[in-house]
Design an enzyme around this catalytic site. Structure first.
Site, PDB file in Angstrom:
ATOM      1  CG  ASN A  59      -0.436  -0.308   2.511  1.00  0.00           C
ATOM      2  OD1 ASN A  59       0.637  -0.900   2.625  1.00  0.00           O
ATOM      3  ND2 ASN A  59      -1.154   0.068   3.545  1.00  0.00           N
ATOM      4  CD  GLU A  61      -1.372   4.674   4.704  1.00  0.00           C
ATOM      5  OE1 GLU A  61      -0.826   5.520   5.444  1.00  0.00           O
ATOM      6  OE2 GLU A  61      -2.054   3.720   5.125  1.00  0.00           O
ATOM      7  CG  ASN A  62      -1.994  11.251  -1.533  1.00  0.00           C
ATOM      8  OD1 ASN A  62      -2.475  12.311  -1.155  1.00  0.00           O
ATOM      9  ND2 ASN A  62      -1.249  11.154  -2.607  1.00  0.00           N
ATOM     10  CB  ALA A  63      -0.928  14.321   2.427  1.00  0.00           C
ATOM     11  CB  SER A  64      -5.455  13.780  -0.461  1.00  0.00           C
ATOM     12  OG  SER A  64      -6.847  13.826  -0.675  1.00  0.00           O
ATOM     13  CB  CYS A  70      -5.517  -1.038  -1.519  1.00  0.00           C
ATOM     14  SG  CYS A  70      -6.730  -0.454  -0.319  1.00  0.00           S
ATOM     15  CD  GLU A  72      -5.489  -5.694  -1.669  1.00  0.00           C
ATOM     16  OE1 GLU A  72      -5.106  -4.523  -1.454  1.00  0.00           O
ATOM     17  OE2 GLU A  72      -5.908  -6.450  -0.798  1.00  0.00           O
ATOM     18  CB  CYS A 106      -8.731  -4.799  -2.620  1.00  0.00           C
ATOM     19  SG  CYS A 106      -7.909  -3.194  -2.515  1.00  0.00           S
TER      20      CYS A 106
HETATM   21  N1  THU Z   1      -5.259  -1.685   2.811  1.00  0.00           N
HETATM   22  C1  THU Z   1      -4.745  -2.347   1.741  1.00  0.00           C
HETATM   23  O1  THU Z   1      -3.671  -2.001   1.226  1.00  0.00           O
HETATM   24  N2  THU Z   1      -5.435  -3.416   1.238  1.00  0.00           N
HETATM   25  C2  THU Z   1      -6.571  -3.911   1.799  1.00  0.00           C
HETATM   26  O2  THU Z   1      -7.164  -4.829   1.251  1.00  0.00           O
HETATM   27  C3  THU Z   1      -7.049  -3.372   3.075  1.00  0.00           C
HETATM   28  C4  THU Z   1      -6.512  -2.026   3.435  1.00  0.00           C
HETATM   29  C5  THU Z   1      -4.512  -0.529   3.338  1.00  0.00           C
HETATM   30  C6  THU Z   1      -5.066   0.816   2.978  1.00  0.00           C
HETATM   31  C7  THU Z   1      -4.455   1.690   4.050  1.00  0.00           C
HETATM   32  O3  THU Z   1      -3.158   2.111   3.597  1.00  0.00           O
HETATM   33  C8  THU Z   1      -4.283   0.773   5.231  1.00  0.00           C
HETATM   34  O4  THU Z   1      -4.477  -0.544   4.752  1.00  0.00           O
HETATM   35  C9  THU Z   1      -5.262   1.033   6.361  1.00  0.00           C
HETATM   36  O5  THU Z   1      -6.562   1.057   5.892  1.00  0.00           O
END
Ligand code: THU
Length: 147
Positions: A59, A61-64, A70, A72, A106
């Site tokens: 995964n 992430e982003n400040a927004s 994810c 996936e 996902c």
């Molecule tokens: N996350 C995933 O990467 N895949 C999933 O199937 C469940 C959630 C990540 C998104 C976010 O970066 C972190 O888990 C917390 O929600």
């Protein structure tokens, strides 16, 4: 080596314990690439493709917050950037290297790119994509409407 029930990957041989171990190792390595400054919740995924290659994702992430990708998402991008194909077996783990259920969005992403009977190692054992996303909306739905 024992063989898991359900399907054999088309052209890829059975999904053996050794294959599951390789997928787990791929997901563990992917965890180290997660970018999670906001949730501090790394997710690593790996999959066997129907041509035998193993791909992975983490995964980002982003400040927004809502823009977060994810794990996936990066796996599906890796699938296509590596030549395409269909997903045969899939592993998703949390930061403690334990099985994690893919979120709903996902599951839809995986369904689009799944080989028939794709297997997932889940918190409740090995499941098929149809078990974790029953009655899915997908490409064949649109094809049926198109007539
Ligand atoms: N996350 C995933 O990467 N895949 C999933 O199937 C469940 C959630 C990540 C998104 C976010 O970066 C972190 O888990 C917390 O929600």
């Amino acid at each position: 080596m024992t063989e898991t029930p359900a399907t054999r990957p088309p052209g890829g041989g059975p999904v053996t314990d050794e294959v599951w171990d390789r997928l787990h190792a791929g997901a563990v390595d992917a965890l180290t690439h997660a970018y999670v400054p906001y949730s501090h919740f790394p997710v690593g995924v790996a999959a066997l493709v129907d041509d035998g290659r193993i791909i992975a994702g983490a995964n980002v992430e982003n400040a927004s917050y809502g823009v977060t990708l994810c794990a996936e998402c990066s796996l599906v991008s890796a699938l296509h950037m590596g030549g395409g194909g269909k997903l045969v077996a899939f592993v998703c783990i949390d930061g403690a290297e334990q099985a994690l259920m893919p979120c709903g969005r996902c599951r839809q992403l995986l369904f689009e790119h799944a080989a028939p009977g794709m297997l997932l190692k889940t918190v409740s054992g090995i499941r098929t994509i149809d078990e974790v996303l029953p009655d899915a909306f997908g490409p064949s739905t649109l094809a049926a409407y198109a007539g």
